[in-house]
Design a protein around this motif. Structure first.
Motif, PDB file in Angstrom:
ATOM      1  N   UNK A  75       0.832  -1.207   0.000  1.00 22.35           N
ATOM      2  CA  UNK A  75       0.000   0.000   0.000  1.00 22.35           C
ATOM      3  C   UNK A  75       0.866   1.256   0.000  1.00 22.35           C
ATOM      4  N   UNK A  76       1.964   1.215   0.745  1.00 20.12           N
ATOM      5  CA  UNK A  76       2.877   2.362   0.775  1.00 20.12           C
ATOM      6  C   UNK A  76       3.470   2.613  -0.607  1.00 20.12           C
ATOM      7  N   UNK A  77       3.877   1.542  -1.285  1.00 18.52           N
ATOM      8  CA  UNK A  77       4.449   1.693  -2.620  1.00 18.52           C
ATOM      9  C   UNK A  77       3.392   2.164  -3.615  1.00 18.52           C
ATOM     10  N   UNK A  78       2.192   1.614  -3.516  1.00 16.66           N
ATOM     11  CA  UNK A  78       1.090   2.037  -4.383  1.00 16.66           C
ATOM     12  C   UNK A  78       0.839   3.534  -4.217  1.00 16.66           C
ATOM     13  N   UNK A  79       0.780   3.990  -2.972  1.00 17.31           N
ATOM     14  CA  UNK A  79       0.526   5.408  -2.711  1.00 17.31           C
ATOM     15  C   UNK A  79       1.658   6.283  -3.251  1.00 17.31           C
ATOM     16  N   UNK A  80       2.895   5.834  -3.080  1.00 20.26           N
ATOM     17  CA  UNK A  80       4.047   6.608  -3.566  1.00 20.26           C
ATOM     18  C   UNK A  80       4.024   6.728  -5.088  1.00 20.26           C
ATOM     19  N   UNK A  81       3.708   5.633  -5.764  1.00 26.05           N
ATOM     20  CA  UNK A  81       3.630   5.654  -7.227  1.00 26.05           C
ATOM     21  C   UNK A  81       2.487   6.552  -7.704  1.00 26.05           C
ATOM     22  N   UNK A  97      14.937  -8.770 -10.192  1.00 26.19           N
ATOM     23  CA  UNK A  97      15.351  -9.412  -8.949  1.00 26.19           C
ATOM     24  C   UNK A  97      14.743  -8.633  -7.783  1.00 26.19           C
ATOM     25  N   UNK A  98      13.495  -8.951  -7.470  1.00 26.84           N
ATOM     26  CA  UNK A  98      12.781  -8.250  -6.417  1.00 26.84           C
ATOM     27  C   UNK A  98      11.677  -9.151  -5.884  1.00 26.84           C
ATOM     28  N   UNK A  99      11.081  -8.741  -4.777  1.00 32.66           N
ATOM     29  CA  UNK A  99       9.903  -9.438  -4.262  1.00 32.66           C
ATOM     30  C   UNK A  99       8.696  -9.022  -5.099  1.00 32.66           C
ATOM     31  N   UNK A 100       7.762  -9.919  -5.264  1.00 34.48           N
ATOM     32  CA  UNK A 100       6.649  -9.708  -6.186  1.00 34.48           C
ATOM     33  C   UNK A 100       5.807  -8.489  -5.843  1.00 34.48           C
ATOM     34  N   UNK A 101       5.805  -8.042  -4.591  1.00 32.92           N
ATOM     35  CA  UNK A 101       4.988  -6.888  -4.205  1.00 32.92           C
ATOM     36  C   UNK A 101       5.341  -5.647  -5.012  1.00 32.92           C
ATOM     37  N   UNK A 102       6.610  -5.501  -5.384  1.00 32.53           N
ATOM     38  CA  UNK A 102       7.021  -4.351  -6.183  1.00 32.53           C
ATOM     39  C   UNK A 102       6.211  -4.289  -7.472  1.00 32.53           C
ATOM     40  N   UNK A 103       6.086  -5.417  -8.148  1.00 32.00           N
ATOM     41  CA  UNK A 103       5.372  -5.468  -9.416  1.00 32.00           C
ATOM     42  C   UNK A 103       3.861  -5.534  -9.223  1.00 32.00           C
ATOM     43  N   UNK A 104       3.418  -6.128  -8.128  1.00 34.35           N
ATOM     44  CA  UNK A 104       1.981  -6.175  -7.855  1.00 34.35           C
ATOM     45  C   UNK A 104       1.398  -4.764  -7.739  1.00 34.35           C
ATOM     46  N   UNK A 105       2.137  -3.872  -7.095  1.00 35.46           N
ATOM     47  CA  UNK A 105       1.664  -2.494  -6.958  1.00 35.46           C
ATOM     48  C   UNK A 105       1.462  -1.862  -8.326  1.00 35.46           C
ATOM     49  N   UNK A 106       2.382  -2.123  -9.248  1.00 34.73           N
ATOM     50  CA  UNK A 106       2.253  -1.590 -10.611  1.00 34.73           C
ATOM     51  C   UNK A 106       1.056  -2.211 -11.327  1.00 34.73           C
ATOM     52  N   UNK A 348      10.166 -11.881 -14.439  1.00 33.46           N
ATOM     53  CA  UNK A 348       9.685 -12.276 -15.768  1.00 33.46           C
ATOM     54  C   UNK A 348       9.501 -13.784 -15.893  1.00 33.46           C
ATOM     55  N   UNK A 349       9.902 -14.543 -14.879  1.00 31.13           N
ATOM     56  CA  UNK A 349       9.647 -15.984 -14.868  1.00 31.13           C
ATOM     57  C   UNK A 349       8.262 -16.304 -14.285  1.00 31.13           C
ATOM     58  N   UNK A 350       7.594 -15.308 -13.728  1.00 29.28           N
ATOM     59  CA  UNK A 350       6.241 -15.497 -13.209  1.00 29.28           C
ATOM     60  C   UNK A 350       5.247 -15.270 -14.341  1.00 29.28           C
ATOM     61  N   UNK A 351       4.141 -16.029 -14.348  1.00 28.94           N
ATOM     62  CA  UNK A 351       3.236 -15.971 -15.506  1.00 28.94           C
ATOM     63  C   UNK A 351       2.663 -14.587 -15.783  1.00 28.94           C
ATOM     64  N   UNK A 352       2.367 -13.809 -14.725  1.00 23.06           N
ATOM     65  CA  UNK A 352       1.704 -12.519 -14.962  1.00 23.06           C
ATOM     66  C   UNK A 352       2.653 -11.450 -15.491  1.00 23.06           C
ATOM     67  N   UNK A 353       3.971 -11.689 -15.391  1.00 24.75           N
ATOM     68  CA  UNK A 353       4.923 -10.701 -15.897  1.00 24.75           C
ATOM     69  C   UNK A 353       5.838 -11.284 -16.981  1.00 24.75           C
ATOM     70  N   UNK A 354       5.439 -12.427 -17.530  1.00 24.73           N
ATOM     71  CA  UNK A 354       6.279 -13.121 -18.507  1.00 24.73           C
ATOM     72  C   UNK A 354       6.491 -12.311 -19.781  1.00 24.73           C
TER      73      UNK A 354
END
Length: 388
Positions: A75-81, A97-106, A348-354
């Motif tokens: 939520x903090x990252x979502x608000x910052x973006x 190379x990050x935890x999925x939350x970074x991309x989930x917010x996007x 990019x190895x995860x299906x939603x960001x492939x």
């Protein structure tokens, strides 16, 4: 160096034959007292004194002009973006190379990640890789930065301070300024880490922190937006509290907002944790030094803080000589009741960001194949004064 050597070392450090987790919360101060106070007061939700106090403690420790507490780090990252103007259809450059939350917010903003490589020094976004990607794939106009192929606007850059190790902020800021890009720090893992003399999360336009149960300090769940100015902080706080205009009894909201406010009961836990944060950090550095000594002279490379930074050593890590030795280390330590784990799969190895756009990722791929995280709960050192 064998897995059994490492198991023996870790068990000696923690002085137990029981299961050893990767990073457990430590409660050694006023946590129970403050949480019970919120229950007795009945102010356990988003209104209460501990929310304000926790924000103030984070501001004092980090030097942030304004900190805004949220329900979690995502939520903090979502608000910052949101605050830097990221919109649906925009591109945001970050690291694979990050935890999925970074991309989930996007994803939940309707924006798309673009992945560039990390630095082998920091394990975070590499300024040279960022500049190279932009030079090859972006056009700079008076209206901003746009992807050459898709014509989508590239709005922001999100580096993550991986495991608490600060990225090369001066170089990243220079690249972002050249290409007219906002810079939002994913500082979820880096409370207590400093780039030169500045706390992580306070150097870019905004920073986002996490206080999940496995972080240096915890509020159970929770996050914090670190804002570069008091004005941007006031706006962030307004937006994250449903954009309600203050009034004794009327409900009027002047724009779409988020219900992201941290509950008072969580903030109470955070206030108590902040009282012993300095001690936690000292003991985490003692633990990291022990690991560094263990692996010195071996074929295993301990991940040490960059020369320009002071890291909180949130999660200790070692780079194995090969992917096979990484697998052996993980399997044998976990079988022996000592928790270790690999780093996250590249996004990019995860299906939603492939299908996400990306540059070459040689360092990311090497680290993914060979890194192992080691138990990192701070061990209480008797020479460090407690604040009970």
């Amino acid at each position: 160096m064998t897995p059994s050597n490492i198991v023996e070392f870790v068990r000696d450090i923690y002085q137990t034959s029981e299961f050893i987790p990767l990073h457990a919360p430590t409660f050694s101060g006023n946590e129970k007292e403050y949480v019970l106070e919120t229950i007795d007061s009945t102010f356990v939700s988003s209104v209460g004194k501990f929310v304000d106090q926790f924000e103030q403690k984070i501001e004092a420790f980090t030097g942030s002009p304004k900190a805004v507490a949220t329900v979690n780090g995502t939520a903090a990252l979502h608000a910052a973006l949101y605050m830097v103007g990221v919109e649906r259809g925009d591109l945001v450059i970050t690291q694979a190379l990050t935890f999925v939350a970074t991309c989930n917010a996007l994803y939940h903003m309707g924006a798309e990640p673009v992945f560039v490589d990390v630095s082998p020094v920091s394990l975070g976004l590499c300024p040279k890789a960022l500049e190279a990607y932009l030079s090859e794939n972006a056009d700079l106009t008076e209206n901003g930065c746009f992807h050459t192929g898709t014509k989508q606007r590239i709005r922001a850059v999100v580096p993550m301070h991986t495991f608490g190790h600060p990225v090369e902020m001066d170089e990243l800021i220079a690249v972002c300024a050249k290409w007219k890009l906002a810079l939002v720090e994913d500082a979820a893992e880096s409370l207590g880490s400093f780039y030169k003399d500045k706390h992580t999360g306070t150097i870019g336009d905004f920073g986002a922190m996490s206080f999940n149960g496995n972080k240096v300090i915890t509020t159970g769940g929770g996050g914090m937006v670190l804002c570069a100015t008091e004005d941007s902080g006031k706006h962030t706080k307004h937006v994250t509290t449903t954009a309600k205009v203050p009034h004794p009894y009327e409900f009027f909201h002047d724009k779409p907002g988020f219900n992201y406010r941290m509950p008072n009961v969580n903030a109470a836990l955070g206030c108590a944790q902040m009282e012993v944060l300095e001690d936690y950090l000292v003991n985490k550095r003692i633990l990291a030094a022990s690991y560094q000594s263990l692996f010195s002279g071996s074929e295993f490379e301990f991940v040490a803080e960059p020369s320009y930074a002071k890291s909180n050593y949130w999660l200790n890590a070692v780079i194995c000589p090969s992917s096979d030795e990484r697998e052996q280390l993980i399997k044998e330590t976990n079988a022996a009741g000592v928790m270790t784990r690999p780093i996250w799969k590249l996004m990019h190895r995860l299906p939603m960001f492939a299908n996400a756009m990306r540059g070459d990722l040689p360092h990311s791929e090497t680290i993914e194949a060979r890194l192992v995280n080691l138990p990192s709960t701070p061990v209480w050192n008797k020479s460090v004064k407690r604040h009970d």
